[in-house]
Write an enzyme that holds these catalytic residues in place. Structure first.
Site, PDB file in Angstrom:
ATOM      1  CG  ASP A 104      -0.263   0.071   2.562  1.00 42.79           C
ATOM      2  OD1 ASP A 104      -0.471  -0.795   3.418  1.00 42.79           O
ATOM      3  OD2 ASP A 104       0.522   1.032   2.746  1.00 42.79           O
ATOM      4  CG  HIS A 119       7.096  -8.010  -0.062  1.00 42.92           C
ATOM      5  ND1 HIS A 119       6.438  -8.497   1.042  1.00 42.92           N
ATOM      6  CD2 HIS A 119       8.300  -8.625  -0.076  1.00 42.92           C
ATOM      7  CE1 HIS A 119       7.216  -9.383   1.667  1.00 42.92           C
ATOM      8  NE2 HIS A 119       8.359  -9.464   1.025  1.00 42.92           N
ATOM      9  CB  CYS A 149       6.985  -0.061 -24.976  1.00 44.86           C
ATOM     10  SG  CYS A 149       5.930  -1.387 -24.326  1.00 44.86           S
ATOM     11  CB  THR A 187       5.687  -8.121  10.166  1.00 44.05           C
ATOM     12  OG1 THR A 187       5.878  -9.237   9.296  1.00 44.05           O
ATOM     13  CG2 THR A 187       6.905  -7.955  11.055  1.00 44.05           C
TER      14      THR A 187
HETATM   15  N1  APR Z   1      -1.336  -3.148  15.323  1.00 43.72           N
HETATM   16  C1  APR Z   1      -0.178  -3.869  15.338  1.00 43.72           C
HETATM   17  N2  APR Z   1      -0.054  -5.115  14.826  1.00 43.72           N
HETATM   18  C2  APR Z   1      -1.163  -5.651  14.262  1.00 43.72           C
HETATM   19  C3  APR Z   1      -2.401  -4.978  14.202  1.00 43.72           C
HETATM   20  C4  APR Z   1      -2.460  -3.668  14.760  1.00 43.72           C
HETATM   21  N3  APR Z   1      -3.594  -2.949  14.762  1.00 43.72           N
HETATM   22  N4  APR Z   1      -3.308  -5.788  13.601  1.00 43.72           N
HETATM   23  C5  APR Z   1      -2.656  -6.926  13.290  1.00 43.72           C
HETATM   24  N5  APR Z   1      -1.375  -6.847  13.691  1.00 43.72           N
HETATM   25  C6  APR Z   1      -0.308  -7.848  13.543  1.00 43.72           C
HETATM   26  C7  APR Z   1      -0.789  -9.266  13.651  1.00 43.72           C
HETATM   27  O1  APR Z   1      -0.764  -9.698  15.006  1.00 43.72           O
HETATM   28  C8  APR Z   1       0.249 -10.020  12.801  1.00 43.72           C
HETATM   29  O2  APR Z   1       1.349 -10.433  13.597  1.00 43.72           O
HETATM   30  O3  APR Z   1       0.195  -7.721  12.229  1.00 43.72           O
HETATM   31  C9  APR Z   1       0.719  -8.978  11.803  1.00 43.72           C
HETATM   32  C10 APR Z   1       0.238  -9.235  10.382  1.00 43.72           C
HETATM   33  O4  APR Z   1       0.821 -10.433   9.934  1.00 43.72           O
HETATM   34  P1  APR Z   1       0.523 -10.949   8.456  1.00 43.72           P
HETATM   35  O5  APR Z   1      -0.938 -10.887   8.216  1.00 43.72           O
HETATM   36  O6  APR Z   1       1.237 -12.243   8.283  1.00 43.72           O
HETATM   37  O7  APR Z   1       1.162  -9.837   7.508  1.00 43.72           O
HETATM   38  P2  APR Z   1       2.705  -9.639   7.187  1.00 43.72           P
HETATM   39  O8  APR Z   1       3.552 -10.061   8.347  1.00 43.72           O
HETATM   40  O9  APR Z   1       2.868  -8.259   6.692  1.00 43.72           O
HETATM   41  O10 APR Z   1       2.944 -10.668   5.958  1.00 43.72           O
HETATM   42  C11 APR Z   1       4.224 -10.673   5.373  1.00 43.72           C
HETATM   43  O11 APR Z   1       3.444 -12.152   3.642  1.00 43.72           O
HETATM   44  O12 APR Z   1       1.698 -12.704   2.318  1.00 43.72           O
HETATM   45  C12 APR Z   1       2.923 -12.103   2.321  1.00 43.72           C
HETATM   46  O13 APR Z   1       3.671 -10.454   0.858  1.00 43.72           O
HETATM   47  C13 APR Z   1       2.804 -10.670   1.924  1.00 43.72           C
HETATM   48  O14 APR Z   1       4.044  -8.783   2.761  1.00 43.72           O
HETATM   49  C14 APR Z   1       3.258  -9.908   3.151  1.00 43.72           C
HETATM   50  C15 APR Z   1       4.092 -10.925   3.896  1.00 43.72           C
END
Ligand code: APR
Length: 248
Positions: A104, A119, A149, A187
């Site tokens: 995003d 990514h 192009c 994450t």
């Molecule tokens: N504040 C802080 N943390 C949060 C919140 C919030 N409001 N809401 C959710 N989370 C945390 C969750 O607890 C989780 O640990 O954000 C994390 C999201 O994890 P994922 O859904 O696995 O996302 P991400 O870690 O970004 O995934 C990594 O995987 O699918 C691929 O390319 C995609 O970039 C992505 C990568």
């Protein structure tokens, strides 16, 4: 030879921040692996691999077109966590790099400058014919012409799929090698190489901090883990860091 003046302040440490989908959750964008996450609704192998794109490009384009359209929703705006990280970037006197796994544009819109999308970005499209990376048309499913192009139907989302090489790894490795503080925000620590950054930073003697809604897969690797919503944790943490090291 002049001696440094006694008590010269230590130079500010380099900072590397890693963000994931959790930092954008309170802006209304779904994460991937939470109960309401994207991968609970659609399979990675159907929309986020080169093989999926070769098999059914229209389905992949439609998946990213829908996610890109969300970014145009006025309700989807940078939140306090994005804004606090942009302020840290602006005010930090030392080296700084915000590495985001997110595609995003909320860090961009918040004003982060020293920012790297490892990514890729929904807002950009890449031409399979000439390789140009350009601002993305709203709908790639319609097969618009490449702005560079002119070839129709040759554009793909400028997003890194599973099995593809993340972007900016050389710059990321360099930043990790020199950082004194590594902060992971929102994450799950499920996907490499991002999930391995904390170990690299620790190995170089950096202080490592996790700010996440709940413990992640890598929480035990961090010197400190704080759990709660990013919009509360991140502004608090940024204020602490700036108070400890920032200029006046
Ligand atoms: N504040 C802080 N943390 C949060 C919140 C919030 N409001 N809401 C959710 N989370 C945390 C969750 O607890 C989780 O640990 O954000 C994390 C999201 O994890 P994922 O859904 O696995 O996302 P991400 O870690 O970004 O995934 C990594 O995987 O699918 C691929 O390319 C995609 O970039 C992505 C990568």
């Amino acid at each position: 030879m002049t001696r440094p003046s006694e008590g010269a302040a230590a130079p500010p440490p380099g900072i590397v921040v890693l963000t994931g989908a959790g930092v954008s959750r309170e802006s209304g964008l779904a994460t991937f692996r939470d109960p309401d996450g994207i991968w609970q609704r659609v399979r990675i192998e159907d929309v986020a691999t080169p093989e999926a794109f070769a098999r059914d490009p229209a389905r992949v384009q439609a998946f990213y077109d829908a996610r890109r359209a969300q970014l145009a929703d006025p309700a989807v705006a940078p939140n306090a966590a994005h804004l606090a990280l942009a302020e840290l970037d602006r005010r930090w006197p030392g080296d700084f790099l915000l590495v985001t796994q997110n595609v995003d544009d909320l860090h961009d819109r918040a004003g982060s400058a020293r920012l790297l999308h490892m990514h890729g970005e929904l807002a950009k499209a890449r031409c399979l014919r000439c390789g140009a990376v350009e601002p993305s048309p709203q709908r790639l499913a319609d097969g618009p012409p490449c702005p560079a192009c002119g070839r129709r139907g040759a554009l793909r989302p400028h997003v890194v799929w599973f099995g593809e090489v993340p972007l900016g790894m050389e710059r990321i490795e360099e930043a990790l090698a020199g950082c004194g503080l590594f902060v992971s925000i929102g994450t799950s620590g499920s996907v490499y190489p991002a999930a391995g950054f904390v170990a690299e930073a620790r190995g170089r003697g950096a202080r490592t901090v996790e700010l996440n809604l709940e413990p992640s897969e890598g929480s035990a690797m961090f010197d400190e883990a704080r759990h709660g919503p990013a919009t509360r944790l991140v502004p608090e943490f940024v204020e602490e860091v700036l108070r400890r090291h920032g200029p006046g």
